[in-house]
Design a protein around this motif. Sequence first.
Motif, PDB file in Angstrom:
ATOM      1  N   LEU A 110       0.938  -1.005   0.056  1.00  0.00           N
ATOM      2  CA  LEU A 110      -0.098  -0.187   0.081  1.00  0.00           C
ATOM      3  C   LEU A 110       0.910   1.265   0.082  1.00  0.00           C
ATOM      4  O   LEU A 110       0.534   2.374  -0.773  1.00  0.00           O
ATOM      5  CB  LEU A 110      -1.055   0.078   1.142  1.00  0.00           C
ATOM      6  N   ALA A 111       1.812   1.350   0.684  1.00  0.00           N
ATOM      7  CA  ALA A 111       2.751   2.540   1.029  1.00  0.00           C
ATOM      8  C   ALA A 111       3.321   2.874  -0.449  1.00  0.00           C
ATOM      9  O   ALA A 111       3.360   3.954  -0.813  1.00  0.00           O
ATOM     10  CB  ALA A 111       3.650   2.447   2.039  1.00  0.00           C
ATOM     11  N   ASP A 112       3.888   1.801  -0.865  1.00  0.00           N
ATOM     12  CA  ASP A 112       4.538   1.987  -2.250  1.00  0.00           C
ATOM     13  C   ASP A 112       3.544   2.422  -3.493  1.00  0.00           C
ATOM     14  O   ASP A 112       4.001   3.370  -4.077  1.00  0.00           O
ATOM     15  CB  ASP A 112       5.090   0.686  -2.618  1.00  0.00           C
ATOM     16  N   ILE A 113       2.268   1.717  -3.422  1.00  0.00           N
ATOM     17  CA  ILE A 113       1.740   2.150  -4.455  1.00  0.00           C
ATOM     18  C   ILE A 113       0.856   3.416  -4.318  1.00  0.00           C
ATOM     19  O   ILE A 113       0.768   4.476  -5.211  1.00  0.00           O
ATOM     20  CB  ILE A 113       0.446   1.094  -4.615  1.00  0.00           C
ATOM     21  N   GLN A 114       0.774   3.857  -2.973  1.00  0.00           N
ATOM     22  CA  GLN A 114       0.219   5.262  -2.722  1.00  0.00           C
ATOM     23  C   GLN A 114       1.044   6.363  -3.049  1.00  0.00           C
ATOM     24  O   GLN A 114       0.690   7.396  -3.438  1.00  0.00           O
ATOM     25  CB  GLN A 114      -0.294   5.554  -1.072  1.00  0.00           C
ATOM     26  N   ALA A 115       2.549   5.964  -2.855  1.00  0.00           N
ATOM     27  CA  ALA A 115       3.649   6.912  -3.207  1.00  0.00           C
ATOM     28  C   ALA A 115       3.661   7.136  -4.652  1.00  0.00           C
ATOM     29  O   ALA A 115       3.528   8.117  -5.271  1.00  0.00           O
ATOM     30  CB  ALA A 115       4.903   6.426  -2.662  1.00  0.00           C
ATOM     31  N   GLN A 116       3.183   6.049  -5.459  1.00  0.00           N
ATOM     32  CA  GLN A 116       3.277   6.142  -7.065  1.00  0.00           C
ATOM     33  C   GLN A 116       1.894   6.945  -7.291  1.00  0.00           C
ATOM     34  O   GLN A 116       2.074   7.717  -8.445  1.00  0.00           O
ATOM     35  CB  GLN A 116       3.339   4.763  -7.468  1.00  0.00           C
ATOM     36  N   ILE A 117       1.090   6.733  -6.647  1.00  0.00           N
ATOM     37  CA  ILE A 117      -0.201   7.375  -7.059  1.00  0.00           C
ATOM     38  C   ILE A 117       0.001   8.818  -6.691  1.00  0.00           C
ATOM     39  O   ILE A 117      -0.396   9.870  -7.552  1.00  0.00           O
ATOM     40  CB  ILE A 117      -1.358   6.972  -6.212  1.00  0.00           C
ATOM     41  N   GLU A 118       0.350   9.403  -5.729  1.00  0.00           N
ATOM     42  CA  GLU A 118       0.790  10.630  -5.467  1.00  0.00           C
ATOM     43  C   GLU A 118       1.724  11.475  -6.357  1.00  0.00           C
ATOM     44  O   GLU A 118       1.537  12.377  -6.720  1.00  0.00           O
ATOM     45  CB  GLU A 118       1.394  10.838  -3.871  1.00  0.00           C
ATOM     46  N   HIS A 119       2.800  10.564  -6.723  1.00  0.00           N
ATOM     47  CA  HIS A 119       3.808  11.078  -7.658  1.00  0.00           C
ATOM     48  C   HIS A 119       3.308  11.256  -9.100  1.00  0.00           C
ATOM     49  O   HIS A 119       3.332  12.369  -9.680  1.00  0.00           O
ATOM     50  CB  HIS A 119       4.911  10.034  -7.761  1.00  0.00           C
ATOM     51  N   ALA A 120       2.184  10.446  -9.470  1.00  0.00           N
ATOM     52  CA  ALA A 120       1.808  10.508 -10.805  1.00  0.00           C
ATOM     53  C   ALA A 120       0.447  11.670 -10.749  1.00  0.00           C
ATOM     54  O   ALA A 120       0.391  12.269 -11.826  1.00  0.00           O
ATOM     55  CB  ALA A 120       0.862   9.370 -11.159  1.00  0.00           C
ATOM     56  N   GLN A 121      -0.090  12.072  -9.719  1.00  0.00           N
ATOM     57  CA  GLN A 121      -1.181  13.029  -9.631  1.00  0.00           C
ATOM     58  C   GLN A 121      -0.291  14.329  -9.487  1.00  0.00           C
ATOM     59  O   GLN A 121      -0.760  15.221 -10.313  1.00  0.00           O
ATOM     60  CB  GLN A 121      -1.901  12.807  -8.343  1.00  0.00           C
ATOM     61  N   ALA A 122       0.605  14.591  -8.745  1.00  0.00           N
ATOM     62  CA  ALA A 122       1.456  15.534  -8.854  1.00  0.00           C
ATOM     63  C   ALA A 122       2.229  15.998 -10.431  1.00  0.00           C
ATOM     64  O   ALA A 122       2.360  17.128 -10.614  1.00  0.00           O
ATOM     65  CB  ALA A 122       2.861  15.445  -7.872  1.00  0.00           C
ATOM     66  N   HIS A 123       2.477  14.970 -10.997  1.00  0.00           N
ATOM     67  CA  HIS A 123       3.248  14.883 -12.295  1.00  0.00           C
ATOM     68  C   HIS A 123       1.914  15.592 -13.423  1.00  0.00           C
ATOM     69  O   HIS A 123       2.293  16.335 -14.006  1.00  0.00           O
ATOM     70  CB  HIS A 123       3.559  13.715 -12.814  1.00  0.00           C
ATOM     71  N   ASN A 124       0.742  14.896 -13.197  1.00  0.00           N
ATOM     72  CA  ASN A 124       0.047  15.425 -14.182  1.00  0.00           C
ATOM     73  C   ASN A 124      -0.649  16.621 -13.804  1.00  0.00           C
ATOM     74  O   ASN A 124      -1.088  17.468 -14.801  1.00  0.00           O
ATOM     75  CB  ASN A 124      -1.497  14.400 -13.951  1.00  0.00           C
ATOM     76  N   ALA A 125      -0.720  16.966 -12.532  1.00  0.00           N
ATOM     77  CA  ALA A 125      -0.982  18.596 -12.181  1.00  0.00           C
ATOM     78  C   ALA A 125      -0.175  19.556 -12.655  1.00  0.00           C
ATOM     79  O   ALA A 125      -0.489  20.563 -13.232  1.00  0.00           O
ATOM     80  CB  ALA A 125      -1.236  18.586 -10.571  1.00  0.00           C
ATOM     81  N   ALA A 126       1.129  19.185 -12.706  1.00  0.00           N
ATOM     82  CA  ALA A 126       2.326  20.037 -13.224  1.00  0.00           C
ATOM     83  C   ALA A 126       2.363  19.952 -14.706  1.00  0.00           C
ATOM     84  O   ALA A 126       2.981  20.907 -15.406  1.00  0.00           O
ATOM     85  CB  ALA A 126       3.597  19.901 -12.468  1.00  0.00           C
ATOM     86  N   ASN A 127       2.160  18.903 -15.222  1.00  0.00           N
ATOM     87  CA  ASN A 127       2.022  18.697 -16.685  1.00  0.00           C
ATOM     88  C   ASN A 127       0.854  18.363 -17.431  1.00  0.00           C
ATOM     89  O   ASN A 127       0.758  17.227 -17.735  1.00  0.00           O
ATOM     90  CB  ASN A 127       3.253  17.661 -17.027  1.00  0.00           C
ATOM     91  N   PRO A 128       0.029  19.412 -17.684  1.00  0.00           N
ATOM     92  CA  PRO A 128      -1.219  18.991 -18.425  1.00  0.00           C
ATOM     93  C   PRO A 128      -0.992  18.464 -19.787  1.00  0.00           C
ATOM     94  O   PRO A 128      -2.141  17.570 -19.988  1.00  0.00           O
ATOM     95  CB  PRO A 128      -1.985  20.403 -18.443  1.00  0.00           C
ATOM     96  N   ASP A 129      -0.053  18.596 -20.352  1.00  0.00           N
ATOM     97  CA  ASP A 129       0.096  18.099 -21.858  1.00  0.00           C
ATOM     98  C   ASP A 129       1.021  16.652 -21.736  1.00  0.00           C
ATOM     99  O   ASP A 129       1.333  16.065 -22.972  1.00  0.00           O
ATOM    100  CB  ASP A 129       0.801  19.182 -22.593  1.00  0.00           C
ATOM    101  N   ASP A 130       1.249  16.289 -20.529  1.00  0.00           N
ATOM    102  CA  ASP A 130       2.143  14.992 -20.320  1.00  0.00           C
ATOM    103  C   ASP A 130       1.619  14.188 -19.393  1.00  0.00           C
ATOM    104  O   ASP A 130       2.355  13.928 -18.361  1.00  0.00           O
ATOM    105  CB  ASP A 130       3.725  15.437 -20.115  1.00  0.00           C
ATOM    106  N   GLN A 131       0.589  13.683 -19.530  1.00  0.00           N
ATOM    107  CA  GLN A 131      -0.133  12.861 -18.511  1.00  0.00           C
ATOM    108  C   GLN A 131       0.289  11.621 -18.234  1.00  0.00           C
ATOM    109  O   GLN A 131       0.737  10.920 -19.546  1.00  0.00           O
ATOM    110  CB  GLN A 131      -1.775  12.920 -18.867  1.00  0.00           C
TER     111      GLN A 131
END
Length: 233
Positions: free
Chosen positions: A64-85
Motif C-alpha cells: 500500500l505505501a509504495d502504491i500510494q507513493a506512486q499514485i501521489e507522484h503521478a497525480q503531482a506530475h499530471n497536475a504540473a504537466n497538463p500536456d504530459d499525462q
Amino acid sequence: MSEQITEQVNDSIETQLPIVTYSDVATKRTLRHPAAQIKATLEQAIAQEEAEHAQAHAAWQALLADIQAQIEHAQAHNAANPDDQIDVPELPAEPMIDMAKRRACYEVKNVEVDLELTTEAQDSHIVYDDDALIAYHHPKTIAHSDEHIEAIKRERFKTQRAENVAAITVEVDKMLFDGDELSQSRMTRAIILMSDTDTQLWVLANNEVVEVTREQLKQACVLSAQKQSELWV
C-alpha cells in the motif's frame, strides 16, 4: 553437510499439513461421513484459508505505501504537466475471504416454526452462525390475524383435551382401568345391570382380564368422571 540439509527438508515435509479445501468438506458430506469428521475437516479448511488470507493481507498492506507513493507522484506530475499525462496506478484490492464458499459447507438446521401461529410475514431466509458453523434455515411465514390464531389455539386445545380424555386410566384395588368416555359408558351400563353381589369379567388397561364387582366398577367410573371433569375445565 548434505545429511543435515536432507534432515531439514524431511522435517519440513513432515510438519507441513495437507491442504484441505471446501471441496473436501463437500465430498465428505456427499459420502455421508460422520458429522464430527465433516466438522473437523471444515475447521481445518477454515484454519488454512485464514492463514493464507493473513499472509495475503500482510503482503497487500506492505504494497500500500509504495502504491500510494506512486499514485501521489503521478497525480503531482499530471497536475504540473497538463500536456504530459501519465497513468495513475490504482490501489490493489484488499484480499477478502469468500464467506459464501465457507458457509456453503456449514451444517444445516431447519428452524421449526409453527406456521399456523405466525404473526409476521417473512420470506424464507438463512441465518449463519459463523462461530458454530451452522446455517439456520427459516421457512416462509405469513401474518395471521388474531382471530385466526385464537381459532387455531382453541381447536388444538379441544384436540389435546380429547386425546387426554382418551388416555384416562384410574386405579381401584390395584387394578388399572381405562377411563375414557367409551369405557365410562360401558361401566355405567354394567353398574345399572349388576347387583351388589354380581361379578363380571373386565379387560383392564393392560389387557389383563379380571373379575370385578359392581362396587369396583362404580369406583372406577366415578374416578374416571372426576378426571374428565378436571380436563374439561
